[in-house]
Scaffold this active site. Sequence first.
Site, PDB file in Angstrom:
ATOM      1  N   ALA A  24       0.837  -1.202   0.000  1.00  0.00           N
ATOM      2  CA  ALA A  24       0.000   0.000   0.000  1.00  0.00           C
ATOM      3  C   ALA A  24       0.870   1.249   0.000  1.00  0.00           C
ATOM      4  CB  ALA A  24      -0.913  -0.014   1.225  1.00  0.00           C
ATOM      5  N   TYR A  60       3.438   4.148  -2.453  1.00  0.00           N
ATOM      6  CA  TYR A  60       3.241   5.233  -3.421  1.00  0.00           C
ATOM      7  C   TYR A  60       2.677   4.721  -4.747  1.00  0.00           C
ATOM      8  CZ  TYR A  60       5.414   8.675  -0.422  1.00  0.00           C
ATOM      9  OH  TYR A  60       5.669   9.537   0.617  1.00  0.00           O
ATOM     10  N   ASP A 110      -1.243  -4.701   3.270  1.00  0.00           N
ATOM     11  CA  ASP A 110       0.152  -4.362   3.598  1.00  0.00           C
ATOM     12  C   ASP A 110       0.483  -4.955   4.973  1.00  0.00           C
ATOM     13  OD1 ASP A 110       1.986  -1.759   2.334  1.00  0.00           O
ATOM     14  OD2 ASP A 110       2.610  -2.669   4.233  1.00  0.00           O
ATOM     15  N   ASN A 130       8.089  -2.935  -2.266  1.00  0.00           N
ATOM     16  CA  ASN A 130       9.353  -2.256  -2.512  1.00  0.00           C
ATOM     17  C   ASN A 130      10.431  -3.217  -3.004  1.00  0.00           C
ATOM     18  OD1 ASN A 130       8.448  -2.899   0.163  1.00  0.00           O
ATOM     19  ND2 ASN A 130      10.456  -2.349   0.936  1.00  0.00           N
ATOM     20  N   LEU A 175       3.947   5.764 -13.543  1.00  0.00           N
ATOM     21  CA  LEU A 175       3.516   7.028 -12.934  1.00  0.00           C
ATOM     22  C   LEU A 175       4.701   7.763 -12.313  1.00  0.00           C
ATOM     23  CD1 LEU A 175       3.442   7.011  -9.535  1.00  0.00           C
ATOM     24  CD2 LEU A 175       1.555   5.484  -9.951  1.00  0.00           C
ATOM     25  N   LEU A 224      12.915  -0.727 -16.629  1.00  0.00           N
ATOM     26  CA  LEU A 224      14.241  -0.262 -16.189  1.00  0.00           C
ATOM     27  C   LEU A 224      14.816   0.718 -17.197  1.00  0.00           C
ATOM     28  CD1 LEU A 224      16.360  -3.291 -14.866  1.00  0.00           C
ATOM     29  CD2 LEU A 224      15.128  -1.570 -13.576  1.00  0.00           C
ATOM     30  N   ALA A 263      16.016   4.601 -16.917  1.00  0.00           N
ATOM     31  CA  ALA A 263      17.419   4.919 -17.216  1.00  0.00           C
ATOM     32  C   ALA A 263      17.486   6.061 -18.244  1.00  0.00           C
ATOM     33  CB  ALA A 263      18.137   3.681 -17.747  1.00  0.00           C
ATOM     34  N   CYS A 319      13.430   5.706  -7.300  1.00  0.00           N
ATOM     35  CA  CYS A 319      13.642   4.728  -8.380  1.00  0.00           C
ATOM     36  C   CYS A 319      14.786   4.984  -9.349  1.00  0.00           C
ATOM     37  CB  CYS A 319      12.340   4.567  -9.149  1.00  0.00           C
ATOM     38  SG  CYS A 319      11.078   3.839  -8.104  1.00  0.00           S
ATOM     39  N   ARG A 333      12.587  10.230  -0.480  1.00  0.00           N
ATOM     40  CA  ARG A 333      13.579   9.190  -0.768  1.00  0.00           C
ATOM     41  C   ARG A 333      14.582   9.674  -1.823  1.00  0.00           C
ATOM     42  NH1 ARG A 333       9.621   4.143  -1.699  1.00  0.00           N
ATOM     43  NH2 ARG A 333       8.371   5.806  -2.601  1.00  0.00           N
TER      44      ARG A 333
HETATM   45  P1  NAD Z   1       6.695   1.799  -0.951  1.00  0.00           P
HETATM   46  O1  NAD Z   1       7.859   1.488  -0.098  1.00  0.00           O
HETATM   47  O2  NAD Z   1       6.032   3.128  -0.854  1.00  0.00           O
HETATM   48  O3  NAD Z   1       5.541   0.703  -0.699  1.00  0.00           O
HETATM   49  C1  NAD Z   1       5.780  -0.661  -0.641  1.00  0.00           C
HETATM   50  C2  NAD Z   1       4.871  -1.262   0.428  1.00  0.00           C
HETATM   51  O4  NAD Z   1       4.952  -2.698   0.364  1.00  0.00           O
HETATM   52  C3  NAD Z   1       5.244  -0.886   1.855  1.00  0.00           C
HETATM   53  O5  NAD Z   1       4.148  -0.247   2.490  1.00  0.00           O
HETATM   54  C4  NAD Z   1       5.585  -2.229   2.531  1.00  0.00           C
HETATM   55  O6  NAD Z   1       5.182  -2.310   3.884  1.00  0.00           O
HETATM   56  C5  NAD Z   1       4.797  -3.200   1.683  1.00  0.00           C
HETATM   57  N1  NAD Z   1       5.278  -4.589   1.743  1.00  0.00           N
HETATM   58  C6  NAD Z   1       6.542  -5.042   1.574  1.00  0.00           C
HETATM   59  N2  NAD Z   1       6.565  -6.391   1.661  1.00  0.00           N
HETATM   60  C7  NAD Z   1       5.290  -6.803   1.887  1.00  0.00           C
HETATM   61  C8  NAD Z   1       4.674  -8.074   2.051  1.00  0.00           C
HETATM   62  N3  NAD Z   1       5.383  -9.204   1.983  1.00  0.00           N
HETATM   63  N4  NAD Z   1       3.357  -8.130   2.279  1.00  0.00           N
HETATM   64  C9  NAD Z   1       2.623  -6.987   2.341  1.00  0.00           C
HETATM   65  N5  NAD Z   1       3.150  -5.758   2.177  1.00  0.00           N
HETATM   66  C10 NAD Z   1       4.470  -5.653   1.946  1.00  0.00           C
HETATM   67  O7  NAD Z   1       7.159   1.531  -2.443  1.00  0.00           O
HETATM   68  P2  NAD Z   1       6.589   2.212  -3.789  1.00  0.00           P
HETATM   69  O8  NAD Z   1       7.201   3.548  -3.974  1.00  0.00           O
HETATM   70  O9  NAD Z   1       5.114   2.063  -3.802  1.00  0.00           O
HETATM   71  O10 NAD Z   1       7.245   1.257  -4.887  1.00  0.00           O
HETATM   72  C11 NAD Z   1       6.807  -0.073  -5.061  1.00  0.00           C
HETATM   73  C12 NAD Z   1       7.401  -0.623  -6.343  1.00  0.00           C
HETATM   74  O11 NAD Z   1       6.924   0.149  -7.450  1.00  0.00           O
HETATM   75  C13 NAD Z   1       8.923  -0.554  -6.425  1.00  0.00           C
HETATM   76  O12 NAD Z   1       9.383  -1.690  -7.115  1.00  0.00           O
HETATM   77  C14 NAD Z   1       9.192   0.688  -7.250  1.00  0.00           C
HETATM   78  O13 NAD Z   1      10.414   0.596  -7.956  1.00  0.00           O
HETATM   79  C15 NAD Z   1       8.028   0.675  -8.205  1.00  0.00           C
HETATM   80  N6  NAD Z   1       7.634   1.999  -8.729  1.00  0.00           N
HETATM   81  C16 NAD Z   1       7.576   3.084  -7.889  1.00  0.00           C
HETATM   82  C17 NAD Z   1       7.149   4.319  -8.373  1.00  0.00           C
HETATM   83  C18 NAD Z   1       7.052   5.523  -7.484  1.00  0.00           C
HETATM   84  O14 NAD Z   1       6.779   6.613  -7.990  1.00  0.00           O
HETATM   85  N7  NAD Z   1       7.260   5.416  -6.187  1.00  0.00           N
HETATM   86  C19 NAD Z   1       6.729   4.441  -9.715  1.00  0.00           C
HETATM   87  C20 NAD Z   1       6.780   3.295 -10.531  1.00  0.00           C
HETATM   88  C21 NAD Z   1       7.225   2.090 -10.027  1.00  0.00           C
HETATM   89  C1  UGA Z   2      10.092   8.653 -12.270  1.00  0.00           C
HETATM   90  C2  UGA Z   2       9.572   8.477 -13.704  1.00  0.00           C
HETATM   91  O1  UGA Z   2       9.296   9.763 -14.251  1.00  0.00           O
HETATM   92  C3  UGA Z   2       8.307   7.626 -13.739  1.00  0.00           C
HETATM   93  O2  UGA Z   2       7.917   7.390 -15.089  1.00  0.00           O
HETATM   94  C4  UGA Z   2       8.591   6.293 -13.048  1.00  0.00           C
HETATM   95  O3  UGA Z   2       7.414   5.510 -13.006  1.00  0.00           O
HETATM   96  C5  UGA Z   2       9.073   6.549 -11.638  1.00  0.00           C
HETATM   97  O4  UGA Z   2      10.275   7.374 -11.676  1.00  0.00           O
HETATM   98  C6  UGA Z   2       9.474   5.295 -10.905  1.00  0.00           C
HETATM   99  O5  UGA Z   2       9.720   4.280 -11.504  1.00  0.00           O
HETATM  100  O6  UGA Z   2       9.551   5.445  -9.684  1.00  0.00           O
HETATM  101  P1  UGA Z   2       9.472  10.189 -10.191  1.00  0.00           P
HETATM  102  O7  UGA Z   2      10.782   9.735  -9.677  1.00  0.00           O
HETATM  103  O8  UGA Z   2       8.290  10.068  -9.316  1.00  0.00           O
HETATM  104  O9  UGA Z   2       9.108   9.385 -11.543  1.00  0.00           O
HETATM  105  O10 UGA Z   2       9.551  11.716 -10.645  1.00  0.00           O
HETATM  106  P2  UGA Z   2      10.197  12.455 -11.898  1.00  0.00           P
HETATM  107  O11 UGA Z   2       9.278  13.519 -12.322  1.00  0.00           O
HETATM  108  O12 UGA Z   2      10.650  11.534 -12.942  1.00  0.00           O
HETATM  109  O13 UGA Z   2      11.459  13.164 -11.248  1.00  0.00           O
HETATM  110  C7  UGA Z   2      12.583  12.414 -10.797  1.00  0.00           C
HETATM  111  C8  UGA Z   2      13.689  13.374 -10.385  1.00  0.00           C
HETATM  112  O14 UGA Z   2      14.251  14.021 -11.529  1.00  0.00           O
HETATM  113  C9  UGA Z   2      13.200  14.492  -9.473  1.00  0.00           C
HETATM  114  O15 UGA Z   2      14.171  14.734  -8.484  1.00  0.00           O
HETATM  115  C10 UGA Z   2      13.049  15.685 -10.398  1.00  0.00           C
HETATM  116  O16 UGA Z   2      13.184  16.912  -9.758  1.00  0.00           O
HETATM  117  C11 UGA Z   2      14.194  15.422 -11.372  1.00  0.00           C
HETATM  118  N1  UGA Z   2      13.949  16.039 -12.692  1.00  0.00           N
HETATM  119  C12 UGA Z   2      12.964  15.588 -13.503  1.00  0.00           C
HETATM  120  C13 UGA Z   2      14.767  17.084 -13.098  1.00  0.00           C
HETATM  121  O17 UGA Z   2      15.694  17.508 -12.373  1.00  0.00           O
HETATM  122  N2  UGA Z   2      14.566  17.628 -14.327  1.00  0.00           N
HETATM  123  C14 UGA Z   2      13.583  17.208 -15.167  1.00  0.00           C
HETATM  124  O18 UGA Z   2      13.450  17.773 -16.282  1.00  0.00           O
HETATM  125  C15 UGA Z   2      12.752  16.152 -14.733  1.00  0.00           C
END
Ligand code: NAD
Ligand code: UGA
Length: 470
Positions: free
Chosen positions: A12, A14, A36, A93, A169, A223, A227, A278, A348
């Site tokens: 549950a 981000y 969660d 995570n 997202l 990935l 990147a 990420c 983070r």
């Molecule tokens: P997060 O740390 O905010 O949330 C993960 C949650 O999973 C935590 O609340 C944790 O308690 C829970 N969890 C872990 N193990 C568990 C288990 N065995 N059973 C139940 N709950 C469990 O992480 P996030 O930012 O939501 O990212 C999750 C994944 O999505 C990562 O792989 C990340 O790379 C990917 N991702 C994140 C973003 C982003 O913007 N944060 C965007 C795209 C993809």
């Molecule tokens: C990024 C990607 O944009 C998403 O597509 C992806 O799903 C996500 O990572 C993920 O896998 O977690 P996020 O990290 O939430 O999203 O935010 P971004 O808008 O990409 O910004 C990332 C960092 O780059 C921030 O610190 C932002 O300030 C910086 N940034 C971004 C810049 O300095 N310049 C830019 O032009 C854009």
Amino acid sequence: MKSIKKICCIGAGYVGGPTMAVIADKCSRINVNVVDINEERIAAWNCNNYEKLPVYEPGLKDILKRCRNRNLFFSNEIEKNIADSDMIFISVNTPTKTKGIGAGQASNLKWIEACARQIGKYAKGKTIVVEKSTLPVKTAKTIKSILQSFSKIDDENKIFHILSNPEFLAEGTAINDLEKPDRVLIGGEDQEAIDSLKEIYLNWINEEKILTTDLWSSELSKLIANAFLAQRVSSINSISALCESTQANINEVAKAIGMDTRIGKYFLKSGPGFGGSCFKKDILNLIYICNHYGLDQVATYWENVITINNWQQQRITQIIVNKMFGNVDGKKISILGFAFKANTNDTRESPAIKICNDLIEEGCFLSIYDPEVDIKQITLDLDQKPVNDKLILQNSSCWEYASTIQDSALNSDAIVILSDWDNFYDLDFENLINIMRKPSWIFDTRNVVDISKAIKYGFNVWSLGNGNIN
Ligand code: NAD
Ligand code: UGA
């Protein structure tokens, strides 16, 4: 094809919270359960005070008002919800390993494995398992072998299909990104399972935006997307330094190159370095995978994206210290913005953590203001408690939490802008210059300040990538 009636999302965070909220909102006939292990987090998702939700995202609370306890539920009942669901999203995570083989690069998949084991144990009948977390290519193979071991030993009627459905997202724009995605990517082997997931997205997304592919291409694409985005940020940040040395202006350069449709205008904003949970993690993972396959040159190429990012963060502190006569010991600096970007409470890998720690190390007293990040989070990130007693404010190497921009700037020698929240675009220079010590500095790492206006009011301004004034 199986029509999905009940979804369980493990994690549950981000991603899990906002993603499932949008699915529930768009598909009122599907029951969505987000589970969660973290009880505090689930309680916060269920809290009636919407200001206390664990994730700050514009638009999220309106969706929760519509869907929570209608067809969207948050709970710690993991086993029951796994057993009752026909589709399970894994959204936990996947941080970088901190010890053992691959430490500092490889993803730690222990939470993914734990989910696979729980699903294997408690799922019933035919279940579609969806990888939502970002994973190293080939992770579906691991999940599959864990799940298959349960169907063989436990119950032959347990049938699992694994899909990869990475999330693209960005924080701060998550709801908009989920409602109007550039594309949805589904990788899998079983056409029926792919169609079941596609059917969900078709409730609000046009078919031409839904790409289907094989598992490995899908896992790897996520990935690579991160990147490439991070690489653009490092590219423009490297040029920001060159602009400062050559009287060029990074915004002008970004505009000029971005109008070339082959380059495109997005992700060309220079700043204090990319943060977020990420980009760094996913590039490190890519480097690890490349090395694993003996592709050392490819690994080195991507390593440089991180090298430039670290350098950008370091050089900002150096510039601040140099401009302030080579000494910040005993000076007060106001920090505006602690989240890794605007419109999120997520810190983070925020560049603010490194920059604040470096300034504290130099002997500064920092007064930190962020519209959404709370004192508890900053305390954890800086690994140092704030000072409360105004009498000891003369001390060096400490920090306080400020509730307003004014409080933060009061008696400070400099303002350092580290994230681009809306209210930083329109600072009240007239008031600020009167409450700050002289000479008063503004260090703008996000190019939000109206430079000529600030100078007119008497500020010394340093603006990232602006060779004309630096
Ligand atoms: P997060 O740390 O905010 O949330 C993960 C949650 O999973 C935590 O609340 C944790 O308690 C829970 N969890 C872990 N193990 C568990 C288990 N065995 N059973 C139940 N709950 C469990 O992480 P996030 O930012 O939501 O990212 C999750 C994944 O999505 C990562 O792989 C990340 O790379 C990917 N991702 C994140 C973003 C982003 O913007 N944060 C965007 C795209 C993809
Ligand atoms: C990024 C990607 O944009 C998403 O597509 C992806 O799903 C996500 O990572 C993920 O896998 O977690 P996020 O990290 O939430 O999203 O935010 P971004 O808008 O990409 O910004 C990332 C960092 O780059 C921030 O610190 C932002 O300030 C910086 N940034 C971004 C810049 O300095 N310049 C830019 O032009 C854009």
